[in-house]
Design a protein around this motif. Sequence first.
Motif, PDB file in Angstrom:
ATOM      1  N   VAL A   2       0.831  -1.203   0.000  1.00  0.00           N
ATOM      2  CA  VAL A   2       0.000   0.000   0.000  1.00  0.00           C
ATOM      3  C   VAL A   2       0.864   1.250   0.000  1.00  0.00           C
TER       4      VAL A   2
ATOM      5  N   TRP B 265      -3.609   8.314  -1.508  1.00  0.00           N
ATOM      6  CA  TRP B 265      -4.112   7.997  -0.161  1.00  0.00           C
ATOM      7  C   TRP B 265      -5.159   9.025   0.242  1.00  0.00           C
TER       8      TRP B 265
ATOM      9  N   PRO C 182      -6.407  -0.778   3.340  1.00  0.00           N
ATOM     10  CA  PRO C 182      -5.099  -1.421   3.165  1.00  0.00           C
ATOM     11  C   PRO C 182      -5.037  -2.796   3.810  1.00  0.00           C
TER      12      PRO C 182
END
Length: 1992
Positions: free
Chosen positions: A578, A867, A909
């Motif tokens: 991630v 993100w 994630p």
Amino acid sequence: MALLVHLKTVSELRGRGDRIAKVTFRGQSFYSRVLENCEDVADFDETFRWPVASTIDRNEMLEIQVFNYSKVFSNKLIGTFCMVLQKVVEENHVEVTDTLIDDNNAIIKTSLCVEVRYQGTDGTVGSWDDGDFLGDEALQEEEKDSQETDGLLPGSRPSSRPPGEKSFRSKGREKTKGGRDGEHKAGRSVFSAMKLGKNRSHKEEPQRPDEPAVLEMEDLDHLAIRLADGLDPDSVSLASVTALTTNVSNKRSKPDIKMEPSAGRPMDYQVSITVIEARQLVGLNMDPVVCVEVGDDKKYTSMKESTNCPYYNEYFVFDFHVSPDVMFDKIIKLSVIHSKNLLRSGTLVGSFKMDVGTVYSQPEHQFHHKWAILSDPDDISSGLKGYVKCDVAVVGKGDNIKTPHKANETDEDDIEGNLLLPEGVPPERQWARFYVKIYRAEGLPRMNTSLMANVKKAFIGENKDLVDPYVQVFFAGQKGKTSVQKSSYEPLWNEQVIFTDLFPPLCKRMKVQIRDSDKVNDVAIGTHFIDLRKISNDGDKGFLPTLGPAWVNMYGSTRNYTLLDEHQDLNEGLGEGVSFRARLLLGLAVEILDTSNPELTSSTEVQVEQATPISESCAGKMEEFFLFGAFLEASMIDRRNGDKPITFEVTIGNYGNEVDGLARPQRPRPRKEPGDEEEVDLIQNSSDDEASDGGDLASVSSTPPMRPQVTDRNYFHLPYLERKPCIYIKSWWPDQRRRLYNANIMDHIADKLEEGLNDVQEMIKTEKSYPERRLRGVLEELSCGCCHFLSLAEKDQGHSSRTRLDRERLKSCLRELESMGQQARTLRAQVKRHTVRDKLRLCQNFLQRLRFLADEPQHSIPDVFIWMMSNNKRVAYARVPSKDLLFSIVEEETGKDCAKVKTLFLKLPGKRGFGSAGWTVQAKLELYMWLGLSKQRKDFLCGLPCGFEEVKAAQGLGLHTFPPVSLVYAKKQVFQLRAHMYQARSLFAADSSGLSDPFARVFFINQSQCTEVLNETLCPTWDQMLVFDNLELYGEAQELRDDPPIIVIEIYDQDTMGKADFMGRTFAKPLVKMADEEYCPPRFPPQLEYYQIYRGNATAGDLLAAFELLQIGPAGKADLPPIHGPVDMDRGPIMPVPVGIRPVLSKYRVEVLFWGLRDLKRVNLAQVDRPRVDIECAGKGVQSSLIHNYKKNPNFNTLVKWFEVDLPENELLHPPLNIRVVDCRAFGRYTLVGSHAVSSLRRFIYRPPDRSAPSWNTAGEVVVNMEPEVPIKKLETMVKLDATSDAVVKVDVAEEEKEKKKKKKGTAEEPDEEEPDESMLDWWSKYFASIDTMKEQLRQQEPSGIDLEEKDEMDNTEGLKGPMKGKEKARTAKEEKKKKTQSSGSGQGSEAPEKKKPKIDELKVYPKELESEFDNFEDWLHTFNLLRGKTGDDEDGSTEEERIVGRFKGSLCVYKVPLPEDVSWEAGYDPTYGMFQGIPSNDPINVLVRVYVVRATDLHPADINGKADPYIAIRLGKTDIRDKENYISKQLNPVFGKSFDIEASFPMESMLTVAVYDWDLVGTDDLIGETKIDLENRFYSKHRATCGIAQTYSTHGYNIWRDPMKPSQILTRLCKDSKVDGPHFGPPGRVKVANRVFTGPSEIEDENGQKKPTEEHVALSALRHWEDIPRAGCRLVPEHVETRPLLNPDKPGIEQGRLELWVDMFPMDMPAPGTPLDISPRKPKKYELRVIIWNTDEVVLEDDDFFTGEKSSDIFVRGWLKGQQEDKQDTDVHYHSLTGEGNFNWRYLFPFDYLAAEEKIVISKKESMFSWDETEYKIPARLTLQIWDADHFSADDFLGAIELDLNRFPRGAKTAKQCTMDMATGEVDVPLVSIFKQKRVKGWWPLLARNENDEFELTGKVEAELHLLTAEEAEKNPVGLARNEPDPLEKPNRPDTAFVWFLNPLKSIKYLICTRYKWLIIKIVLALLGLLMLGLFLYSLPGYMVKKLLGA
């Protein structure tokens, strides 16, 4: 030769503006000059000239595009004109005036005038074949010129044409030579429904099967009808109508629908390994043990004493629950160890290893009976160490493995031909060194707390990097690691880790891991896997694995350091990373070793050495890259994230990442890296940057925080409105774009191919016409794409930083694509209507190949991460591969999402995303991205929706290339969206009731609406229109028309309490109507379409809906098509789907056959007592009668009911039919028991029979001739004749000739076998013969690739062609006989030999369940599984099996009413049964069930010792039989051979369970596995599965007829039941049924050999061909044995073994059947083998005589029957043989038990002193003879051995001279004999041993006599052991030399002293004297000293 185009004018343009035209031919484009400010006419008047090298083909295209020119943005296409050059070629000059068409192939008013001339060589042009010029455009592409001309115009892209178009227009038009309006019509309808583009699914995931292609078939048919000059319809192709499934404009790329991460999720795996035997182990007299290791688990076989070829046959199972990645990297290791016991670990003989992935990638996930080659890892120069024969299988959940059928393994083992190696790996593997070079790493994250650092800083005063990295490499079960670089974020190693392994290795992946060294525990920082298949190529022009030096990027958990990282798994390489972790510069090289080289270190230990450092630039020149992103929309933000301000952060590598502070040491960079924590407000303090470079920019990597607003109860959105935030990041990477460009070109080809294949699949599925044309088009595109790749990829030669892998990969990609292009071309020619499906499969292989090639192993630019941060906490992310965003000036090389708006769904994630949490969308982003070199960034905004103003940061004002901080859209359009939600089907059952209360929620931009909730259904028909008003979309109207945003539809289940449950999601694209367009066909009204619903990765139903987006013009909503208010007053304010869109309905009648209910489980702990079935379809339905007492009789008393319902005309739109079972309780309460949705009614639609078909025609007779002599095999080749012909089936003569020859060949070697004696034969003879037949059939199918279904029609005599190998010739009589059974021809009397006794009759062995062969016996009675809903949160793990709560038996019949007139009813029609005529009554019936259990194979071990003690348990209703006392000790392949009789009454007791349990002395017995058989369906089936029909009818013997009814009675009954005329017997040997006449033998022999006339034979031949009877015929179940998998509920989906059995059923109201067949296992027969060792000769001489120095040996011979070393017998010793001759006259006696059928010796013995009972072993019958040299004091020396397989061993030589080594090595064909046939054999045999070089050498010869007697004969005629009485052998006549020693001792001594040892004796005497003198001197010295001193 040249083509001239004179572009004159373009008229009727709209508005005022600058115009430019682009003319393209053969991929080369010219631009006209720009005409500024022209109004409606543009007068270009320009001529363009193309010099042409090859003649122009009449199908080539000329394309003219007219644009509005713009200095800043990319040019805007007005329209296109395409023309096929056919006319030009024919007439050399054409002038055309015609209209243009726009992006959507719609005609616009603008028209153009053009003149085209063609100068051929001689003015004439021949005609060419279409195919010769395929892809001509691509080949001739002259890229350079087009780039130059493009470069002259500032704002232009080389090709601003949407990719899908050119190809459609060109290919579509090529073929139409008709009027132009027709063409436009075709063109337009093709685009009639702009669909959401198909998603490029992730490589490993299955493609979306259900995206309907919207080919309007009628139009394509017109198009086909107007084909050029009646072309052959088989060659028409429809090339890329791509645009019909993609979006037309390029502004948006396709979203991914799969949400849940599949990687990293643990699954169940089972590795099963059978070690059968080992051969040719190197070493003398060893006691071998095999150790089997999988990962870290070890298991051992038992030890076999003193043998080099031990036989084990032991089975080991390893169970794992890990993720696939971990599983497939585990190493399977087989090692053979010499003499291991409790005290010592033993010495390794050799080992073999491969990874689990290699096994899993084999067909059927297994290797069966293959030989593993052993090698010694500590001594690589030594060659092979032996072979181990084993089976290895790897099963995941849900894989079903087809184990090849276990029969007696008589095949002479051809080791070389059956090596345990995957296809394509050479048998001679060489040793190789793998050098993994680790140079340096960059960008490592902090791995310690800052607190520690500060403490250190306070004490030491220096600031250190907080990480101590080292690199660890894992490969083939070994690992090596580099040194640790203390405190370094940019460590420099320059070390290489060296592995030595065999090449090619059987381990696919190498794992490279950067780890952080720590006092407490080392943790992984990041992991990279090197897939060796991707960095090497095993073709003949291939290359060894090579890599780099190149950077690889590692991804893992987020970079902020926490003590316990919840995502640590990600750093270990499990699951999708991630965040970027680090990049590592590494290289890999392989060197093949020359093992003969003496300097070579021969160990395979991992070594670590220094590597030569490499220059900075070798990985590529550092370039500055620029990434730009614009957030156009952020919606569907999960409300659980709270309403704190949200920002989005974009990072590429560490750039843009706020965690890594500026404290990081930087290697010199072109500039300092911005984007770090200290620069909080990046914009303000970037003034210093300005200083360094006028107009340089600091990166902005995150959007400003913004508070979300509520959309609905689940989701928020961010109110961006017209102000869209942007980010931009500068980063520096080595410039390796070429790698990504090549990958992108291949990805484009693959995407196009995948899209096309999905279209074709869809067309086949929805039964659209001409799928083959679409497939041809797809292949045409593929071959063009491949040609194009060749021309583009050729350019990149000579790049300085290209690695060897780059060069080799390019070569192999060019080769692959070139051959793929050619294959596609040849395949295109072969695509015909009936071959579409096969060719489609081949195309799928192309697709996998392309995807494999496109995956670039050497990374360059890291992936981009987006993100979402809520309140500075990281919540969810998306990862976009950088190659998808990469810009190139060549369109094909551009990434598929570059400069496009991509819809991204952010996900949680790591592990948080597993399971249901991963299904919720965390946020949906509409994000525009562009990545490219900074210097190419002038066009980075070119793909954005138009109509925006840039807002720049203060210092960027006025600079054109300075990126904006945000975009402000001035233009906005107002729309109304109408979502027509018609119905959904096959939804997920979300409630415990097995149903759901579904409603759909539709999201568009930031609005959402719901449909109504429909209770208790899985197939809701909402029939509802949702209207979204006042939708404001930003951008230009025209773009929105082509490219509207997507609609997300989520389906939820409404719960009375709590939140609605998520049930699935799908996407759609609306059809857009602009205000100035008419709402009329062909585009409007839109058609309903099916959209596949996904729940995680699993499909969860379909949605039938349509969506239209209507622009609200200046006149407001008055212009929109009217909305009719709610029609149905009951539904309140709900608007139905309007009439033009909803499907057309007609009246259908649905008849339901209610038979009964079975196996209903308890509901809420109460038993079901009074169930009822409710059938519902489209709102109508019917209820069954009530079952009053389910326990007593679970059948319904009213069998057939019906209801009428309105269903859509289009069968594909039929709603599912729901079956629900409710239990009626007291006081009128109902509880739902379970439900079943019949998703497709198609198989139940009644279609009246076609009476014109030949099978209805009953005129004329067809004679089917049966020959008495024919083994029934041959009958299967009978031709199905046309009913009208009156024919006798003949077999052609050629076939007979072959058969004769075969016979001769089979018997040439030895006198004709005597036929088996009838009394000798038993059921097992029949069984083994049948198994051989089955294996033979399976073997024939392998080469021809015939599907299993077809195997029954195969001619079973095919198999024996080709000369028989010598080995085969010498097979046993039995084998020989079987062969003949198979091959004896069906002579037509001409050749039929004199009557012999019949051959062995056979039965049919099915390698699978009987059900799968006969379609589950659902010929009229269907079984519907009733499912319960979910029971808790873990319901998704549960399989369907676990949710089944019972079964409903019945059937359906659907037909339109009224029926057509010509459907007439036959006599005896009963209207109460409707369509279900002639079904039996369903009253209870008593049946005798007879279960025969033959044997089980490959059982799962249940005891610690790796074995099981199995016994059979049978349950049927209340009967429970446990055959516990007859358990079989320690067997995994037990032969049961038992029959069980059970009386049962259907329907109450109809599910038979046959289970195998493991007997335990203490505790309860464990279930190994069980299989369930539904007897009722078999009993009532038309296939007559009650008692199988045998091949022949006989009244006595092993083949006795089992059925109480004789064949003639069965035939009469069948004819009566199916209303067929017959049977008419007579004259003898003939019977007539309907219009078929069967002939056959007319006499039968009874036990006494008397012949009687009989009709049974002909009746039987009619039964065996019952499927040929017109109308009523169907295949009858033959006499058979079926193989059923055993399953254990605790290990769902994984086979625990297989059981062979069959079931007979006899109704009790019929005559009783005879006694059951005796199938008890054959008892082994007792034999005695007498072996007399007469003499030996030429034995090697081992000893030097102590006295005489002569070579001699003290010989004795040892012998045993293999496996019984404990009964080994030795002769006496023949001392001091000087010539190698020995005389013994010594007799061994070996009593043994032998199973002739399996050719195995049976021994029973206790495994150890603690064993409870004896274990039975079956081992091959092999006699071992060894010669030894006896030593008095040390161990005896082994000299040589021979092993004789008693069934086939070389005939002994007459004299010692004729006895050679070749007899035993098997290299020369020698006559083989069997002791079981010859009984007595005498001769000389060679004895062999291996020398130092591991080769066989002859070490002696033995003369022996073998005599075999049965136990009875041996008792009558006893003999003594050795030379004892009775019948003693005379003493051997041994020469003097053996005793020379004792006769004349003095003479010997004199000889010794005088000659041999004289000097030695003298030397010894002298030495002794010397020692004596010295001793005396020392002794007397002290005394003398004293005397001297004292002066005495």
